[in-house]
Write a protein that holds these residues in place. Sequence first.
Motif, PDB file in Angstrom:
ATOM      1  N   LEU A 126       0.773  -1.207  -0.018  1.00  0.00           N
ATOM      2  CA  LEU A 126      -0.072   0.113   0.020  1.00  0.00           C
ATOM      3  C   LEU A 126       0.837   1.175  -0.106  1.00  0.00           C
ATOM      4  CD1 LEU A 126      -2.675  -1.170   2.421  1.00  0.00           C
ATOM      5  CD2 LEU A 126      -3.007  -0.842   0.155  1.00  0.00           C
ATOM      6  N   LYS A 127       1.808   1.328  -0.878  1.00  0.00           N
ATOM      7  CA  LYS A 127       2.698   2.433  -1.175  1.00  0.00           C
ATOM      8  C   LYS A 127       2.824   2.850  -2.590  1.00  0.00           C
ATOM      9  CE  LYS A 127       5.852   1.350   2.766  1.00  0.00           C
ATOM     10  NZ  LYS A 127       7.272   1.235   3.258  1.00  0.00           N
ATOM     11  N   ILE A 128       2.988   4.101  -2.697  1.00  0.00           N
ATOM     12  CA  ILE A 128       3.070   4.523  -4.243  1.00  0.00           C
ATOM     13  C   ILE A 128       4.437   4.125  -4.739  1.00  0.00           C
ATOM     14  CG2 ILE A 128       3.207   6.676  -5.826  1.00  0.00           C
ATOM     15  CD1 ILE A 128       0.980   7.829  -3.770  1.00  0.00           C
ATOM     16  N   PRO A 129       4.433   3.532  -5.765  1.00  0.00           N
ATOM     17  CA  PRO A 129       5.886   3.127  -6.440  1.00  0.00           C
ATOM     18  C   PRO A 129       6.776   4.419  -6.580  1.00  0.00           C
ATOM     19  CG  PRO A 129       4.048   1.815  -7.649  1.00  0.00           C
ATOM     20  CD  PRO A 129       3.337   2.976  -6.752  1.00  0.00           C
ATOM     21  N   PRO A 130       8.057   4.144  -6.527  1.00  0.00           N
ATOM     22  CA  PRO A 130       8.822   5.229  -6.757  1.00  0.00           C
ATOM     23  C   PRO A 130       9.118   5.960  -7.934  1.00  0.00           C
ATOM     24  CG  PRO A 130      10.218   3.672  -6.251  1.00  0.00           C
ATOM     25  CD  PRO A 130       8.750   3.071  -5.928  1.00  0.00           C
ATOM     26  N   LEU A 131       8.689   4.651  -9.069  1.00  0.00           N
ATOM     27  CA  LEU A 131       8.744   5.329 -10.657  1.00  0.00           C
ATOM     28  C   LEU A 131       7.484   5.708 -11.239  1.00  0.00           C
ATOM     29  CD1 LEU A 131      11.556   2.688 -11.740  1.00  0.00           C
ATOM     30  CD2 LEU A 131      11.782   5.286 -11.388  1.00  0.00           C
ATOM     31  N   TYR A 132       6.589   5.759 -10.406  1.00  0.00           N
ATOM     32  CA  TYR A 132       5.084   6.015 -10.610  1.00  0.00           C
ATOM     33  C   TYR A 132       5.150   7.517 -11.661  1.00  0.00           C
ATOM     34  CZ  TYR A 132       0.263   7.963 -10.555  1.00  0.00           C
ATOM     35  OH  TYR A 132      -0.909   8.415 -11.029  1.00  0.00           O
ATOM     36  N   VAL A 133       4.083   7.395 -12.710  1.00  0.00           N
ATOM     37  CA  VAL A 133       4.476   8.496 -13.772  1.00  0.00           C
ATOM     38  C   VAL A 133       3.945   9.880 -13.018  1.00  0.00           C
ATOM     39  CG1 VAL A 133       3.410   9.281 -15.788  1.00  0.00           C
ATOM     40  CG2 VAL A 133       4.017   6.894 -15.698  1.00  0.00           C
ATOM     41  N   GLY A 134       3.247   9.811 -12.241  1.00  0.00           N
ATOM     42  CA  GLY A 134       2.857  10.915 -11.416  1.00  0.00           C
ATOM     43  C   GLY A 134       3.691  11.833 -10.474  1.00  0.00           C
ATOM     44  N   ASN A 135       4.831  10.913 -10.345  1.00  0.00           N
ATOM     45  CA  ASN A 135       5.689  11.575  -9.501  1.00  0.00           C
ATOM     46  C   ASN A 135       6.912  12.142 -10.143  1.00  0.00           C
ATOM     47  OD1 ASN A 135       4.844  10.218  -7.262  1.00  0.00           O
ATOM     48  ND2 ASN A 135       6.195   8.644  -7.287  1.00  0.00           N
ATOM     49  N   GLY A 136       6.460  12.850 -11.283  1.00  0.00           N
ATOM     50  CA  GLY A 136       7.102  13.945 -12.137  1.00  0.00           C
ATOM     51  C   GLY A 136       7.880  13.128 -13.242  1.00  0.00           C
TER      52      GLY A 136
END
Length: 402
Positions: free
Chosen positions: A332-342
């Motif tokens: 239940l964590k947002i992946p570090p390479l998620y597109v929304g992270n810039g």
Amino acid sequence: MGITSKFIKKRRDYMNIKRKNEEFRIKERNNEKVAKKRARLDYNKRKLENAVNLKNMRRRLKNNEIKEANRKAARLSMNRRLNDPAIKKANIEAAKVSMKKRLKNSAIKKANIEAAKVSMKKRLKNSAIKKANIEAAKVSMKKRLKNSAIKKANIEAAKVSMKKRLKNPAIKKANIEAAKVSMKKRLKNPVIKKANIEAAKISMKKKLEDPDTRKAYKKANSIRMLKRRASSNSSIGSSSRKRCYRVSSYRLHEKEKLNMKRQKWETLLSEYNLKKTQGLSETCVSCSRLRLPSSIIKTPKKLLRQLNMNIGQNDSESVLVCTSCYGHLKKLKIPPLYVGNGFQLNHVPQSVKELNQIERQMVSLRLPFMKVFKCLRGEGQLKIQGRRRSIENSRQRSKRTN
């Protein structure tokens, strides 16, 4: 200088105060002595009274009815007193202290253990008490085994007791049978089975490090193999024929092994080639990277919506996510390479898409330099070797060239 009247007066006052202090001290000492004498007399008096009371109680307790009534009255009074938690706590502490003093005597200790065993046997006849006792024992054992020293001592004691018990052949046989049954039940679980095989391999490697055990193992293995071959070749008469048959059967066995290995390798190669032909055909919803179909997992949209991640509009209930992103989503964590992270790429216009390779290099802001080689084993695969450099392409240079 002569002695004045003031000095004489002061001296007299000092002597009077000193005399009064001495008198007060003498009185205090006398009072203390009197108090001690009284305390001694009271103690002796109480001692005599207690002795008389004990004698009277012993005489009375010879009558069973009085004895029973006395016990009941004592229990009722104790129950009333134990309703108060402070009295209860003090009583427990006093009982512990008195028990420690009494258990220093070996005879009392032995008698206490025997009495405890008898009372426990009586109580354990009740199934409810037995079940509650087992649960309590498990809980207490778990708490105690958190201490590493107690755990180690418990293991050693268990080993010693098991050695003593296994000297009895009937117990030994029953233990082996029970172990086999429990192992069969456990090995139905594939995870436990795999872990058991791995542990067995590690233990065998450790054992075979010792040259004596290795020698004994080889000898036992050769005897076992000879027995197995002898049982399979029992129909042949002569010893020379038996030997020939053993050699031929061994060779056949080795050939079968080789064939099995080849088949495994062929299946692995075919699977690899199939994956290679598919190529990087799937895209991850989270990081938008191209991935092989084997490294993609179907995940429900609910999991992504919980983390307020932008998925896009799809009719299906599940989306494709790569294995690296799935590990973070599981926690239940947002992946570090998620597109929304810039990490989202800007929109590329159609005019830039239509440019050829040389025109793209002229327009691009950075020029990458790297050595790209063909892999010798992988068909059509490429690899980067050595250092990689990225040089900034200034706009003035591009204007001059134009």
